[in-house]
Design a protein around this motif. Structure first.
Motif, PDB file in Angstrom:
ATOM      1  N   UNK A  70     -33.091  31.726 139.051  1.00  0.00           N
ATOM      2  CA  UNK A  70     -33.747  32.185 140.281  1.00  0.00           C
ATOM      3  C   UNK A  70     -34.941  31.288 140.608  1.00  0.00           C
ATOM      4  N   UNK A  71     -35.709  30.925 139.589  1.00  0.00           N
ATOM      5  CA  UNK A  71     -36.875  30.058 139.789  1.00  0.00           C
ATOM      6  C   UNK A  71     -36.471  28.685 140.298  1.00  0.00           C
ATOM      7  N   UNK A  72     -35.291  28.219 139.893  1.00  0.00           N
ATOM      8  CA  UNK A  72     -34.823  26.897 140.300  1.00  0.00           C
ATOM      9  C   UNK A  72     -34.120  26.913 141.652  1.00  0.00           C
ATOM     10  N   UNK A 122     -25.065  26.312 138.229  1.00  0.00           N
ATOM     11  CA  UNK A 122     -26.301  26.667 138.910  1.00  0.00           C
ATOM     12  C   UNK A 122     -27.456  25.841 138.348  1.00  0.00           C
ATOM     13  N   UNK A 123     -28.446  25.592 139.178  1.00  0.00           N
ATOM     14  CA  UNK A 123     -29.643  24.935 138.680  1.00  0.00           C
ATOM     15  C   UNK A 123     -30.384  25.891 137.756  1.00  0.00           C
ATOM     16  N   UNK A 124     -31.116  25.338 136.797  1.00  0.00           N
ATOM     17  CA  UNK A 124     -31.913  26.135 135.856  1.00  0.00           C
ATOM     18  C   UNK A 124     -33.094  25.303 135.421  1.00  0.00           C
ATOM     19  N   UNK A 125     -34.270  25.937 135.326  1.00  0.00           N
ATOM     20  CA  UNK A 125     -35.470  25.233 134.894  1.00  0.00           C
ATOM     21  C   UNK A 125     -36.108  25.938 133.711  1.00  0.00           C
ATOM     22  N   UNK A 126     -36.614  25.159 132.775  1.00  0.00           N
ATOM     23  CA  UNK A 126     -37.277  25.687 131.585  1.00  0.00           C
ATOM     24  C   UNK A 126     -38.718  26.058 131.904  1.00  0.00           C
ATOM     25  N   UNK A 127     -39.368  26.705 130.953  1.00  0.00           N
ATOM     26  CA  UNK A 127     -40.772  27.071 131.120  1.00  0.00           C
ATOM     27  C   UNK A 127     -41.636  25.829 131.356  1.00  0.00           C
TER      28      UNK A 127
END
Length: 331
Positions: A70-72, A122-127
């Motif tokens: 969701x963040x990405x 889906x895109x995904x981003x780490x902390x």
């Protein structure tokens, strides 16, 4: 007397412990169990994510993964109800692909359910990536907001006929979303064209792009004859032949060649297949409306609906026709 006491004790065990346990077990059976997964209410579900930067598969909690998606995939400034809708769509996509739930996983990376590469999944981003994106102060605020949206929809997915749907989404549709059939050739009853008039505030709603005829001929193929048509003084170097039911370009003639709107969009890197075309000297002007393939949920439209007070369930059922909101944990 001992037999009576033993029988009474057994009856109490059956009534108090065994039967309630069976009832609870039956109550938590949902789509995950129907597809063969062993999932219990309140239990964390693992997902295996291929991380391109690490070139490895990382096991993480499904709900934590959804927060990173969701963040990405959606601006954190969006309304919470829009973020909730995105969370459900993202979780649905994940559930449909998870091997533990009967999904195919990622063929390019055996053992992975999904990939953090948006070209495959889906895109995904780490902390770490999100802190760099938002800054230390923005991270605390936005992560709390996104976490709430995901936590409030925990386990929820969209199903059709008891199976997770292909919950595709895009940035900006422009007037109407597209059906899956007109874009990919496969007809899904829940991916039909619907009205979308809530995305006009999108920064990608419209764009005008000038492309030299020589570049067009290079990108689309020298046999288009677009340069020859321009040099002959013809009045129609390019013209749209037909539109899809959602108003996007179906067929277009450029020079002497008839092409699909999707092919032209891809080769000329246009924002969408919803465009008009105009000949101007040694250039063609493409005016596009919308951004993305146009199928499924329009993200800026979802935010517009949320601003009008619509809840995430209303948003989802508008963009995905005839779907049911289910829970992989059965609750």
């Amino acid at each position: 007397m001992r037999r009576l006491l033993a029988a009474t004790t057994l009856l109490v065990v059956v009534l108090v412990i065994i039967i309630p346990a069976l009832v609870v077990r039956l109550d938590v059976v949902g789509p995950a169990q129907q597809r063969g997964a062993k999932v219990h209410k309140g239990e964390d579900m693992p997902i295996h994510v291929y991380i391109p930067e690490l070139n490895k598969i990382v096991k993480m909690n499904l709900e934590d993964y959804i927060k990173g998606v969701v963040a990405a995939e959606m601006p954190a400034e969006f309304e919470v109800e829009a973020l909730k809708a995105q969370a459900v769509a993202a979780r649905t996509y994940a559930a449909k692909n998870m091997v533990a739930l009967g999904g195919p996983g990622i063929a390019e990376h055996p053992g992975a359910d999904v990939s953090a590469d948006h070209r495959l999944s889906q895109a995904w981003l780490s902390e770490t990536q999100l802190k760099a994106k938002w800054g230390p102060f923005g991270y605390d605020r936005y992560w709390a907001k996104i976490s709430k949206a995901v936590d409030d929809t925990r386990g929820q997915i969209l199903t059709y006929g008891g199976e997770p749907i292909n919950a595709v989404f895009h940035s900006t549709s422009g007037e109407h979303t597209a059906s899956a059939k007109e874009v990919w050739g496969f007809d899904y009853p829940y991916l039909q064209s619907v009205v979308c008039t809530w995305d006009k505030n999108s920064p990608r709603y419209s764009e005008t792009k000038e492309i030299a005829l020589s570049e067009i001929e290079q990108r689309l193929g020298a046999d288009t004859g677009v340069m020859a048509a321009a040099q002959s003084g013809g009045s129609s170097v390019a013209s749209i032949i037909d539109l899809t039911s959602s108003g996007r370009v179906d067929k277009i003639r450029i020079g002497s060649k008839t092409l699909t709107g999707l092919f032209v969009r891809e080769k000329l890197e246009l924002r969408s297949a919803n465009f008009t075309i105009e000949h101007k000297g040694d250039k063609l002007l493409f005016k596009t409306t919308g951004y993305g393939h146009g199928v499924g949920m329009c993200q800026y439209g979802a935010n517009g609906l949320a601003k009008e007070g619509r809840k995430y369930k209303e948003i989802l059922t508008h963009y995905y026709t005839g779907v049911t909101l289910s829970n992989i944990f059965g609750s």
